[in-house]
Write a protein that holds these residues in place. Structure first.
Motif, short mmCIF file in Angstrom:
data_model
loop_
_atom_site.label_atom_id
_atom_site.label_comp_id
_atom_site.label_asym_id
_atom_site.label_seq_id
_atom_site.Cartn_x
_atom_site.Cartn_y
_atom_site.Cartn_z
N ASN A 168 0.82 -1.23 0.00
CA ASN A 168 0.00 0.00 0.00
C ASN A 168 0.86 1.28 0.00
O ASN A 168 0.44 2.29 0.53
N TYR A 169 2.03 1.22 -0.63
CA TYR A 169 2.92 2.38 -0.59
C TYR A 169 2.30 3.59 -1.30
O TYR A 169 2.53 4.74 -0.92
N LEU A 170 1.48 3.35 -2.34
CA LEU A 170 0.86 4.49 -3.04
C LEU A 170 -0.13 5.22 -2.14
O LEU A 170 -0.30 6.43 -2.23
N SER A 171 -0.76 4.46 -1.25
CA SER A 171 -1.69 5.06 -0.31
C SER A 171 -0.96 6.00 0.66
O SER A 171 -1.45 7.08 0.99
N LEU A 231 1.86 7.59 -0.04
CA LEU A 231 2.28 8.77 -0.82
C LEU A 231 1.11 9.72 -1.03
O LEU A 231 1.26 10.94 -0.95
N LYS A 232 -0.07 9.13 -1.25
CA LYS A 232 -1.29 9.92 -1.40
C LYS A 232 -1.54 10.76 -0.13
O LYS A 232 -1.82 11.96 -0.20
N LYS A 233 -1.37 10.12 1.03
CA LYS A 233 -1.60 10.82 2.29
C LYS A 233 -0.57 11.93 2.51
O LYS A 233 -0.89 13.02 2.99
N LEU A 234 0.68 11.63 2.16
CA LEU A 234 1.72 12.64 2.33
C LEU A 234 1.45 13.85 1.44
O LEU A 234 1.56 14.99 1.86
N GLU A 235 1.04 13.58 0.19
CA GLU A 235 0.79 14.68 -0.74
C GLU A 235 -0.39 15.54 -0.30
O GLU A 235 -0.34 16.76 -0.39
N ILE A 236 -1.44 14.89 0.20
CA ILE A 236 -2.59 15.69 0.63
C ILE A 236 -2.23 16.48 1.89
O ILE A 236 -2.69 17.61 2.09
N GLY A 237 -1.35 15.92 2.72
CA GLY A 237 -0.85 16.65 3.89
C GLY A 237 -0.08 17.89 3.47
O GLY A 237 -0.25 18.97 4.05
N CYS A 240 -4.18 9.06 -5.88
CA CYS A 240 -5.52 8.51 -5.63
C CYS A 240 -5.95 7.64 -6.81
O CYS A 240 -6.43 6.52 -6.63
N GLN A 241 -5.78 8.19 -8.00
CA GLN A 241 -6.21 7.45 -9.20
C GLN A 241 -5.42 6.15 -9.33
O GLN A 241 -5.97 5.13 -9.72
N GLU A 288 -12.32 12.32 2.77
CA GLU A 288 -12.85 10.99 2.50
C GLU A 288 -12.56 10.64 1.05
O GLU A 288 -12.80 11.44 0.15
N TRP A 289 -12.00 9.47 0.85
CA TRP A 289 -11.73 9.03 -0.51
C TRP A 289 -12.93 8.20 -0.92
O TRP A 289 -13.30 7.27 -0.25
#
Ligand SMILES: [Fe+2]
Ligand SMILES: [Fe+2]
Length: 224
Positions: free
Chosen positions: A19-22, A24-30, A71-72, A100-101
């Motif tokens: 789940n590494y992309l998840s 990275l997604k969280k870091l980017e939105i942060g 996310c995509q 929320e995703w």
């Protein structure tokens, strides 16, 4: 040189997690929320700050795009558009960064990352990121963007072609962010003070990196 080695190692380790992309997604939105909040604050700065607000807004939008791309790639999509997220009332700031995703039913408090991870606590000296003044903020943002650029470059080696294709333009963006932040820091603080600040934050970054294995373990155990 040492950064290339560290980021290569980090990229190898992180891609071992399914789940590494998840992450990275969280870091980017942060990063997006941090930049957006900085933009809102910077709107009141005097002219000596050289249109810093507009630069931060531009970076925030770019970070939002990065989050959306990850996310995509994870098969989800941010529930709200960038414009929707940005128009949240400032008075709701307490939980405005709750995201929320839509397709994964996953939700996430994107705020407070500077106090969630041990490595971040060390980096920020057990303070919140937004408790620092503008000079320090620009210096640590510059150091982090520079590191992120280096990390994503190494990540390219370990990800499948469909991720490589999406990651390439993000790498360019992170370099642009680092250059722009550096230019803003020079403009505000002068060359000598900028160099001193960057040296301090680069040193803190190395100290923080020592704690990454501990955070990685907590992430693997699902605690983060
Ligand atoms: Fe980014
Ligand atoms: Fe960035």
């Amino acid at each position: 040189m040492i950064d290339n080695f560290i980021t290569l190692l980090l990229a190898r380790i992180i891609t071992l997690f399914p789940n590494y992309l998840s992450l990275l997604k969280k870091l980017e939105i942060g990063v997006f929320f941090f930049c957006w909040r900085c933009y809102l604050e910077a709107r009141n700065l005097p002219s000596g700050y050289g249109m810093l607000d507009e630069k931060l807004k531009e970076q925030a939008l770019s970070e939002y795009n990065h989050a959306q791309i990850f996310c995509q790639l994870t098969g989800s999509k941010l529930n709200m558009s960038g414009a929707g997220l940005m128009n949240r009332e400032e008075k709701q700031a307490f939980n405005w960064s709750f995201v929320e995703w839509d397709s994964s039913n996953e939700s996430y408090q994107a705020d407070g990352m500077s106090t969630r991870y041990l490595s971040a606590k060390i980096f920020f000296g057990f303070r919140t990121a937004n408790s620092y003044d503008w000079e320090d903020r620009l210096a640590f943002m510059c150091v982090l963007e520079d590191f992120q650029h280096c990390f994503y470059k190494q990540l390219l080696r370990f990800v499948p072609p469909e991720v490589q294709e999406k990651l390439a333009p993000i790498i360019e963006d992170e370099l642009t962010h680092a250059i722009n932040l550096h230019a803003s820091l020079w403009f505000i603080s002068g060359v000598r003070r900028s160099s001193n600040l960057l040296l301090i934050w680069h040193t803190r970054r190395y100290l923080a990196l020592i704690c990454i294995p501990f955070d990685a373990l907590r992430f693997a155990l699902g605690i983060l």
